[in-house]
Design a protein around this motif. Structure first.
Motif, PDB file in Angstrom:
ATOM      1  N   ASN A   5       0.810  -0.992   0.298  1.00 36.35           N
ATOM      2  CA  ASN A   5      -0.127  -0.490  -0.020  1.00 36.35           C
ATOM      3  C   ASN A   5       0.815   1.666   0.847  1.00 36.35           C
ATOM      4  O   ASN A   5       1.856   1.572   1.334  1.00 36.35           O
ATOM      5  CB  ASN A   5      -1.102   0.387   1.113  1.00 36.35           C
ATOM      6  N   CYS A   6       0.687   1.878  -1.458  1.00 35.93           N
ATOM      7  CA  CYS A   6       1.765   2.926  -1.263  1.00 35.93           C
ATOM      8  C   CYS A   6       0.820   4.017  -0.576  1.00 35.93           C
ATOM      9  O   CYS A   6      -0.387   4.386  -0.685  1.00 35.93           O
ATOM     10  CB  CYS A   6       1.895   3.514  -2.555  1.00 35.93           C
ATOM     11  N   PRO A   7       1.997   4.590   0.281  1.00 33.75           N
ATOM     12  CA  PRO A   7       1.657   5.818   0.940  1.00 33.75           C
ATOM     13  C   PRO A   7       0.629   7.432   0.257  1.00 33.75           C
ATOM     14  O   PRO A   7      -0.113   8.182   0.283  1.00 33.75           O
ATOM     15  CB  PRO A   7       2.410   6.714   2.179  1.00 33.75           C
ATOM     16  N   PHE A   8       1.304   7.132  -1.388  1.00 29.83           N
ATOM     17  CA  PHE A   8       0.657   8.031  -2.264  1.00 29.83           C
ATOM     18  C   PHE A   8      -0.115   7.552  -2.881  1.00 29.83           C
ATOM     19  O   PHE A   8      -1.421   8.294  -3.476  1.00 29.83           O
ATOM     20  CB  PHE A   8       1.985   8.824  -2.493  1.00 29.83           C
ATOM     21  N   CYS A   9       0.290   6.331  -3.618  1.00 34.35           N
ATOM     22  CA  CYS A   9      -1.123   6.245  -4.641  1.00 34.35           C
ATOM     23  C   CYS A   9      -1.941   4.491  -4.496  1.00 34.35           C
ATOM     24  O   CYS A   9      -2.442   4.760  -4.885  1.00 34.35           O
ATOM     25  CB  CYS A   9      -0.161   5.208  -5.959  1.00 34.35           C
ATOM     26  N   GLY A  10      -1.800   4.249  -3.105  1.00 38.46           N
ATOM     27  CA  GLY A  10      -3.135   3.454  -2.684  1.00 38.46           C
ATOM     28  C   GLY A  10      -2.530   2.024  -3.297  1.00 38.46           C
ATOM     29  O   GLY A  10      -0.819   1.732  -3.712  1.00 38.46           O
ATOM     30  N   ASN A  58      10.492   1.814  -2.403  1.00 37.04           N
ATOM     31  CA  ASN A  58      10.608   2.486  -2.981  1.00 37.04           C
ATOM     32  C   ASN A  58       9.681   2.357  -3.718  1.00 37.04           C
ATOM     33  O   ASN A  58       9.608   1.338  -4.484  1.00 37.04           O
ATOM     34  CB  ASN A  58      12.422   2.900  -3.620  1.00 37.04           C
ATOM     35  N   HIS A  59       9.049   3.121  -4.836  1.00 42.53           N
ATOM     36  CA  HIS A  59       7.475   2.550  -5.868  1.00 42.53           C
ATOM     37  C   HIS A  59       7.959   2.892  -6.589  1.00 42.53           C
ATOM     38  O   HIS A  59       8.152   4.240  -7.258  1.00 42.53           O
ATOM     39  CB  HIS A  59       6.117   3.721  -5.490  1.00 42.53           C
ATOM     40  N   ALA A  60       9.079   2.517  -7.335  1.00 44.98           N
ATOM     41  CA  ALA A  60       9.748   2.791  -8.412  1.00 44.98           C
ATOM     42  C   ALA A  60       9.345   2.181  -9.809  1.00 44.98           C
ATOM     43  O   ALA A  60       9.953   3.551 -10.489  1.00 44.98           O
ATOM     44  CB  ALA A  60      10.907   1.881  -8.764  1.00 44.98           C
ATOM     45  N   GLY A  62       6.292   3.628  -9.930  1.00 43.09           N
ATOM     46  CA  GLY A  62       4.551   4.135  -9.914  1.00 43.09           C
ATOM     47  C   GLY A  62       5.645   5.922  -9.072  1.00 43.09           C
ATOM     48  O   GLY A  62       6.073   6.926 -10.397  1.00 43.09           O
ATOM     49  N   CYS A  63       5.353   6.814  -8.532  1.00 45.89           N
ATOM     50  CA  CYS A  63       5.266   7.772  -7.606  1.00 45.89           C
ATOM     51  C   CYS A  63       6.794   7.991  -7.409  1.00 45.89           C
ATOM     52  O   CYS A  63       7.445   9.189  -7.781  1.00 45.89           O
ATOM     53  CB  CYS A  63       4.735   8.252  -7.192  1.00 45.89           C
ATOM     54  N   ARG A  64       7.722   6.944  -7.755  1.00 50.37           N
ATOM     55  CA  ARG A  64       8.797   7.206  -7.204  1.00 50.37           C
ATOM     56  C   ARG A  64       9.112   7.499  -6.181  1.00 50.37           C
ATOM     57  O   ARG A  64      10.559   8.457  -5.802  1.00 50.37           O
ATOM     58  CB  ARG A  64       9.573   8.058  -7.950  1.00 50.37           C
TER      59      ARG A  64
HETATM   60 ZN   LIG Z   1       3.206   5.227  -5.102  1.00 46.27          ZN
END
Ligand SMILES: [Zn+2]
Lengths: 91, 187
Positions: A5-10, A58-60, A62-64
């Motif tokens: 669960n990315c804290p930014f993208c879900g 790291n959400h490599a 996605g939002c990085r």
């Molecule tokens: Zn993300």
């Protein structure tokens, strides 16, 4: 395969993320006063435990953005996700 | 010197899916965090950058897509002049944002190839090479996501229902197109 669960993208598939090693390692305030052994300890030595570990991810693809994760390495159960700069939970 | 020769030579049609490259389209990457950054962009291009994750906003001329809490991509809704590499708003934003250190404005028009996919099978194709869960995305016009398709980084903008704009880095576009064609031929 598991979801993170990315804290930014879900919630996204694990394949979009890269693991970034142990979290909350602080850079020594006075590196010049350290022995080579102490410096190597800071630079290279990382925990690799079976059980609950604090990590950076790291959400490599996605939002990085980087974030912290508390993960049980024995079964990949994600206990907690929190943003960079936030204090680790004491429990 | 950039090679403008596209790897996507012709438009393709399959059952429930048509594929075409849309070019040239202006694409700008914007980065910044401060309130000043957001209000300056809003004032100068008459559009509010989307703050909510995985969304977009549009004006008559431009569409802006959320990429990250401090990163957006703005594209022109229509095709621009082929002979001219100057975009009015790039210069405007460069002067108001980059030069004043509010954030950064980068021209990525030629870095990304825009492939338009349309038809009722759009999400079948994407799902066959991508772990992203499209259930909510396909219901939501204007939704944006970055993910991996056949192991290639892509940005997807849900333009209209069953009509998506897919952005892929130019050097990966040929590979991705051949993957899409292969997958589409098995629909
Ligand atoms: Zn993300």
């Amino acid at each position: 395969m598991f979801l993170i669960n990315c804290p930014f993208c879900g919630e996204r598939d694990q394949s979009e993320f890269k693991a970034g090693g142990e979290a909350h390692i602080e850079r020594p305030k006075q590196p010049t006063e350290l022995s080579d052994d102490q410096w190597a300890e800071y630079l290279f030595m990382r925990k690799n435990i079976k059980g609950v570990q604090f990590e950076r991810w790291n959400h490599a693809h996605g939002c990085r953005k980087w974030f912290n994760m508390v993960r049980d390495t024995s079964n990949d159960e994600i206990k907690l996700i929190y943003k960079m700069g936030e204090k680790p939970p004491t429990e | 010197m950039l090679n403008y020769k596209s790897s996507i030579i012709e438009d393709k049609k399959y059952s429930g899916l048509s594929i075409k490259e849309i070019s040239p389209i202006m694409k700008l990457n914007l980065r910044g965090k401060s309130r000043d950054f957001l209000s300056t962009i809003g004032k100068n291009i008459n559009m509010i950058l989307p703050i909510e994750a995985n969304t977009s906003s549009s004006s008559d001329k431009y569409t802006s897509m959320w990429l990250s809490p401090d990163e957006w991509m703005i594209i022109s809704n229509n095709i621009i002049d082929k002979e001219n590499n100057n975009y009015e708003i790039e210069e405007l934003l460069f002067n108001k944002i980059s030069k004043t250190n509010l954030g950064s404005v980068t021209d990525v028009s030629d870095q990304f190839v825009l492939i338009n996919l349309e038809g009722e099978s759009v999400f079948d194709i994407l799902s066959s090479g991508c772990a992203f869960n499209f259930n909510e995305f396909m219901q939501k016009k204007g939704a944006v996501t970055q993910t991996l398709l056949a192991q290639v980084d892509i940005i997807i903008h849900h333009k209209e229902i069953n009509n998506i704009n897919l952005f892929v880095r130019r050097s990966f576009s040929e590979h991705l197109m051949s993957w899409i064609n292969d997958a589409a031929s098995r629909l």
